[in-house]
Motif scaffolding. Structure first.
Motif, PDB file in Angstrom:
ATOM      1  N   ALA A 169       4.758   7.178   2.031  1.00 41.39           N
ATOM      2  CA  ALA A 169       4.965   5.945   2.779  1.00 41.39           C
ATOM      3  C   ALA A 169       4.583   4.742   1.926  1.00 41.39           C
ATOM      4  N   SER A 170       5.283   3.677   2.170  1.00 41.22           N
ATOM      5  CA  SER A 170       4.969   2.375   1.593  1.00 41.22           C
ATOM      6  C   SER A 170       4.763   1.443   2.770  1.00 41.22           C
ATOM      7  N   GLU A 171       3.781   0.569   2.667  1.00 43.74           N
ATOM      8  CA  GLU A 171       3.550  -0.310   3.798  1.00 43.74           C
ATOM      9  C   GLU A 171       3.155  -1.717   3.370  1.00 43.74           C
ATOM     10  N   ILE A 172       3.455  -2.625   4.257  1.00 41.46           N
ATOM     11  CA  ILE A 172       3.016  -4.003   4.130  1.00 41.46           C
ATOM     12  C   ILE A 172       1.823  -4.138   5.071  1.00 41.46           C
ATOM     13  N   ALA A 179       7.279   2.042   5.898  1.00 42.77           N
ATOM     14  CA  ALA A 179       8.503   2.788   5.586  1.00 42.77           C
ATOM     15  C   ALA A 179       8.069   4.197   5.185  1.00 42.77           C
ATOM     16  N   ARG A 180       8.548   5.194   5.911  1.00 40.67           N
ATOM     17  CA  ARG A 180       8.196   6.594   5.626  1.00 40.67           C
ATOM     18  C   ARG A 180       9.415   7.354   5.111  1.00 40.67           C
ATOM     19  N   MET A 183       0.849  -1.164   0.000  1.00 40.19           N
ATOM     20  CA  MET A 183       0.000   0.000   0.000  1.00 40.19           C
ATOM     21  C   MET A 183       0.901   1.235   0.000  1.00 40.19           C
ATOM     22  N   GLN A 184       0.496   2.231  -0.747  1.00 39.65           N
ATOM     23  CA  GLN A 184       1.241   3.483  -0.838  1.00 39.65           C
ATOM     24  C   GLN A 184       0.369   4.620  -0.293  1.00 39.65           C
ATOM     25  N   THR A 185       0.965   5.527   0.468  1.00 41.46           N
ATOM     26  CA  THR A 185       0.235   6.687   0.949  1.00 41.46           C
ATOM     27  C   THR A 185       1.065   7.944   0.719  1.00 41.46           C
ATOM     28  N   VAL A 186       0.359   9.054   0.568  1.00 41.54           N
ATOM     29  CA  VAL A 186       0.984  10.355   0.352  1.00 41.54           C
ATOM     30  C   VAL A 186       0.337  11.343   1.304  1.00 41.54           C
ATOM     31  N   SER A 187       1.149  12.138   1.994  1.00 43.56           N
ATOM     32  CA  SER A 187       0.619  13.171   2.875  1.00 43.56           C
ATOM     33  C   SER A 187       1.246  14.507   2.503  1.00 43.56           C
ATOM     34  N   ARG A 188       0.452  15.356   1.893  1.00 45.70           N
ATOM     35  CA  ARG A 188       0.938  16.694   1.551  1.00 45.70           C
ATOM     36  C   ARG A 188       1.100  17.535   2.799  1.00 45.70           C
ATOM     37  N   GLU A 189       0.267  17.275   3.818  1.00 43.94           N
ATOM     38  CA  GLU A 189       0.344  18.038   5.064  1.00 43.94           C
ATOM     39  C   GLU A 189       1.645  17.748   5.818  1.00 43.94           C
TER      40      GLU A 189
END
Length: 91
Positions: free
Chosen positions: A12-15, A57-58, A1-7
């Motif tokens: 981040a990538s996660e298992i 992983a961030r 899973m991939q996440t993006v935080s502009r704030e």
């Protein structure tokens, strides 16, 4: 899973480990080896009161700068692929 935080200016990538604390525990027992191979400290979230657990992983990334965003997204993809490949070796 991939996440993006502009704030938070991070990617981040996660298992995501669904329904198996035993799998999480097996990987957590190899935490040092996994983090050494990944090349960074990971966030280990067992989430005791939930069915799933996560390993994250961030990375800091300037997502507000249009010229830097594509490189940040490419790094995120690479990190996700690397994390997935390394974790698979320990299952």
């Amino acid at each position: 899973m991939q996440t993006v935080s502009r704030e938070k200016l991070e990617i981040a990538s996660e298992i995501y480990i669904a329904d198996s604390k035993a799998t999480y525990d097996k990987l957590f027992a190899k935490k040092a080896e996994i983090e050494k191979e990944v090349g960074t400290k990971l966030e280990w979230l067992k989430l005791e009161n939930k069915k799933a657990s996560r390993i994250v992983a961030r990375m800091k990334a300037d997502l507000l700068d249009d010229t830097k965003r594509p490189a940040a997204i490419n790094e995120q993809i690479k990190m996700g692929e690397k994390l997935q490949a390394i974790v698979k070796k320990y299952l």
